[in-house]
Design an enzyme around this catalytic site. Structure first.
Site, short mmCIF file in Angstrom:
data_model
loop_
_atom_site.label_atom_id
_atom_site.label_comp_id
_atom_site.label_asym_id
_atom_site.label_seq_id
_atom_site.Cartn_x
_atom_site.Cartn_y
_atom_site.Cartn_z
N HIS A 144 -2.69 5.58 0.05
CA HIS A 144 -3.34 5.39 -1.25
C HIS A 144 -4.71 4.73 -1.04
O HIS A 144 -4.93 4.03 -0.05
CB HIS A 144 -2.42 4.53 -2.13
N ASN B 65 -6.13 2.17 -1.98
CA ASN B 65 -6.21 0.72 -1.76
C ASN B 65 -5.63 0.27 -0.43
O ASN B 65 -5.72 -0.90 -0.09
CB ASN B 65 -5.45 -0.03 -2.86
N LYS B 66 -5.00 1.17 0.32
CA LYS B 66 -4.33 0.75 1.55
C LYS B 66 -5.33 0.61 2.71
O LYS B 66 -6.47 1.03 2.61
CB LYS B 66 -3.21 1.74 1.89
N ASN B 67 -4.85 0.04 3.81
CA ASN B 67 -5.75 -0.22 4.95
C ASN B 67 -6.35 1.06 5.52
O ASN B 67 -7.44 1.03 6.09
CB ASN B 67 -4.99 -0.93 6.08
#
Ligand SMILES: *Cc1c(COP(=O)(O)O)cnc(C)c1O
Length: 384
Positions: free
Chosen positions: A184, A186-188
């Site tokens: 997603h 927002n993930k790293n």
């Protein structure tokens, strides 16, 4: 500079380089935009990252979790143990496959499932455990797998936030049972939306491939069969190309996140926030990937509530923040299944008091100092 003229600092923002943007344009021009060669390359590179284990991509980290459960044979009548301190997807997928979620409270220091409480929650119907690595901090993997082996339970690691995290020097995904990543935005590591499952063998990988696309297998030019009920969860090549562009920077991303997390600890040290009782995350720099930096507010010592703190951060200091996460068992869907306040006090307290502060690779240590300054000032102004 007045605070009005400060640039807005969001709590997260993906870093997509020009090479990736050009690569996406090439994919769009290529004529093959859905699952194809970019996906294959993405799966191969992810597999290399996970010690050569088979990897299959999906269009979300929720799809990966649901299919991970199906591959582990979890279904109606089975219980699955997890934590209420997670994104609601973690528990929703258990309901989605017809199984029963069983929650275990968190350890307030790590904010992850308390492994000391795990065995008490195991019954003859328990089929699997979903540990969540909140903010990218793994649980004690040795203990987790000792318990799983002793009770013959499957593990589906919700490593949605843990890409690049490690255990005993090895990447999460390299060891363990089924491992689920989310990509997603927002993930790293992001593919805009997306996810991947790390599997144990060729049979599981084949089942994942089928579940991902209608259960269909093609043969030759005109042969087709469908032998399991699959869905529509494949990742587009446009998305896979974004993921490939991110993988090229993963070590730098990790190093930058660690640097910023250290700056947070330095920025809060000896300040008004900590003096008032603001809680900081576990200062763990060995295994975690610093997906988020989450503080907890001492609400009993503040004259304003959490929403007002977030509003001040936003309006006065031009800083974005988030809440990750309200305790899942207190949502209406779960209360209707018998869960109630007081059952998991640590997760409830964490969910009611936590605030996620900005942490993303494009930030600087000066940005971190600005956030710490704002939180300290709010604590000075509204502390009691
Ligand atoms: C993001 C996330 C998911 C779900 O991933 P999506 O890609 O948003 O579907 C599941 N569990 C946790 C802990 C997450 O952070």
């Amino acid at each position: 500079m007045t605070q009005d003229s400060l640039p807005f600092l969001p709590f997260v923002r993906p870093e997509i380089d020009e090479e990736t943007i050009a690569g996406v344009a090439d994919v769009l021009r290529s004529g093959w935009i859905t699952t194809g060669p970019q996906n294959q390359a993405f799966e191969e590179q992810l597999s290399a990252f996970c010690g050569g284990r088979p990897v299959r991509t999906f269009n979300s980290g929720t799809a990966t979790m649901e299919i991970g459960l199906r591959i582990a044979g979890v279904g109606p009548g089975d219980e699955v143990i997890t934590t209420p301190a997670s994104w609601v997807a973690t528990a929703n997928v258990i309901l989605e496959v017809g199984a029963t979620p069983v929650f275990v409270d968190i350890d307030p220091a790590t904010r992850n499932i308390d492994l000391n409480l795990l065995e008490k929650a195991i019954t003859p119907r328990t089929k699997a455990i979903i540990p969540v690595f909140l903010a990218g901090l793994p649980v004690d993997m040795d203990r987790l797998y000792d318990i799983a082996r002793a009770y013959k339970l499957r593990v589906i690691e919700d490593a949605a936030q843990a890409f690049g995290a490690t255990w005993r020097g090895e990447r999460i995904g390299k060891l363990g049972d089924i491992v689920s990543f989310s990509f997603h935005a927002n993930k790293n590591l992001t593919s805009i939306e997306g996810g991947a499952l790390v599997l144990n063998d060729a049979d599981e990988a084949e089942l994942a491939r089928k579940y991902r696309l209608q259960g269909v297998t093609r043969k030759g030019f005109d042969g087709m069969d469908c032998d399991v009920l699959g869905g529509k969860y494949n990742l587009t090549d446009v998305a896979a190309r974004v993921g490939l562009g991110q993988l090229a920077h993963v070590e730098r991303f990790l190093a930058q996140r660690k640097k910023l997390a250290r700056a947070y600890f330095a920025g809060f040290e000896g300040g008004a926030a900590v003096a008032l009782g603001v809680g900081l995350p576990a200062a763990e720099f060995e295994n975690g990937n610093w997906h988020m930096f989450q503080i907890t507010l001492p609400l009993e010592r503040l004259t304003i509530d959490r929403a007002a703190v977030m509003q001040k951060l936003h309006d006065v200091y031009r800083i974005g923040s988030g809440v990750h996460y309200p305790a899942i068992h207190l949502f209406t869907l779960y209360r209707a299944r018998g869960f109630a306040p007081g059952m998991f006090p640590h997760a409830e307290r964490f969910g009611a008091t936590t605030v996620t502060l900005p942490l993303f690779t494009l930030m600087t240590e000066r940005d971190v100092a600005r956030v710490c300054g704002a939180v300290n000032e709010i604590c000075e102004q509204y502390g009691k």
